[in-house]
Design an enzyme around this catalytic site. Sequence first.
Site, mmCIF file in Angstrom:
data_model
loop_
_atom_site.group_PDB
_atom_site.id
_atom_site.type_symbol
_atom_site.label_atom_id
_atom_site.label_comp_id
_atom_site.label_asym_id
_atom_site.label_seq_id
_atom_site.Cartn_x
_atom_site.Cartn_y
_atom_site.Cartn_z
ATOM 1 N N ARG A 20 37.594 46.682 44.421
ATOM 2 C CA ARG A 20 37.461 45.389 45.071
ATOM 3 C C ARG A 20 36.349 45.482 46.099
ATOM 4 O O ARG A 20 36.259 46.450 46.862
ATOM 5 C CB ARG A 20 38.775 44.961 45.753
ATOM 6 C CG ARG A 20 39.879 44.529 44.804
ATOM 7 C CD ARG A 20 39.529 43.223 44.111
ATOM 8 N NE ARG A 20 40.605 42.708 43.275
ATOM 9 C CZ ARG A 20 40.755 42.948 41.982
ATOM 10 N NH1 ARG A 20 39.874 43.735 41.359
ATOM 11 N NH2 ARG A 20 41.755 42.429 41.304
ATOM 12 N N GLU A 58 32.472 37.797 46.488
ATOM 13 C CA GLU A 58 32.011 37.336 45.177
ATOM 14 C C GLU A 58 32.522 35.929 44.879
ATOM 15 O O GLU A 58 33.605 35.551 45.320
ATOM 16 C CB GLU A 58 32.431 38.331 44.084
ATOM 17 C CG GLU A 58 33.917 38.558 43.936
ATOM 18 C CD GLU A 58 34.214 39.666 42.929
ATOM 19 O OE1 GLU A 58 35.005 39.405 42.010
ATOM 20 O OE2 GLU A 58 33.677 40.796 43.069
ATOM 21 N N HIS A 118 31.399 41.769 37.997
ATOM 22 C CA HIS A 118 32.852 41.960 37.884
ATOM 23 C C HIS A 118 33.314 41.834 36.423
ATOM 24 O O HIS A 118 34.099 40.960 36.068
ATOM 25 C CB HIS A 118 33.607 40.958 38.763
ATOM 26 C CG HIS A 118 34.996 41.433 39.116
ATOM 27 N ND1 HIS A 118 35.662 41.030 40.250
ATOM 28 C CD2 HIS A 118 35.853 42.268 38.471
ATOM 29 C CE1 HIS A 118 36.854 41.607 40.298
ATOM 30 N NE2 HIS A 118 36.994 42.361 39.222
#
Length: 344
Positions: A254, A283, A301
Amino acid sequence: MAGSASQKPGVLMLGIVHHAKEEFKKLSDIADVMQVTTGSRDEFLRDCDNGKYDNVVAISRTYDSVAITGRFDTELVSHLPPSVRFISHNGAGYDQIDIQPCTDKNISVSNTPKAVDAATANTAIFLILGALRRAWIPQLALREGKWRGASPLGRDPHTLTLGVLGMGGIGTATAKRAAALGFKLQYHNRRSVDDLDKHFASLEVPKYVSFQELLQTSDVISVHLPLGPATQGLIGKKEFGLMKNGVIIVNTARGAIIDEEALATSLESGKIWSVGLDVYEKEPAINPKLISHPGAVLLPHIGTATIDTQKEMEILVIDNVKSAITQGKFLTQVPEQKPVLAKV
């Protein structure tokens, strides 16, 4: 939890099932399934308050459904009807859900560990190798018609120490792959991992070290921690200062575990030689310094973005719902809610 023959327990699916369509369809054999694929947080809370979901025993949610409901925080959980006893989340990381208010309301939460391990570990290795070669520089030169351009020499894994921060399923899978590349391996976890050697067979077993030692002695650091209060901003300016000059940082966990501004500044200064990132602090926004830096290998991601893994994750989510309804318990309940067994 099976319900009567005339009334099936309710299941609410938040988001779209893309791959496990047949498995999802069969869920209707044992449950009254509703699905929500659009809407807003205000609408969802209003529907909860107006009794629309009063027969729902289990909620199944995709990662992307946060766009519909927002986070499952204390406010949202307080609006859930008393009938809700289970929340099945699609993802190994579950920072979109506040666990304590769920626990306080006697709601069990599950995630999808193991299903994500291989794909995320493969992404980590891709980024590690890309960062070792500062791969964006020759890729960009090639696309600009400059052949190799000013491509620098890279580094070889067998000459370096990889520090794995977080030796859960993904960290272990990454370390196992890295061992085959010749890395010397060390790791830090909340505690050392028992029986770690069974995962490595004839390969060298990673050495357990303190957090500070990992920072000070690793040539490459790969982050595999869950995001929570204890790990938010865990790596910042102070931690970068402890690292070797020319260290390589890879993060597939993360983004908010790392202070992104401090990361970008350390990359610009040369303290960090290169980075490989699949996740970002805010993000989809990414620090412009990272985007423009030739030493940054960046992905949007996509750690679990394979057909095979996505289907496996969706099936596990559905299996968790089935287990909740028929057995009254999840297959993969989150660790915070698992009973602590007393040592004899």
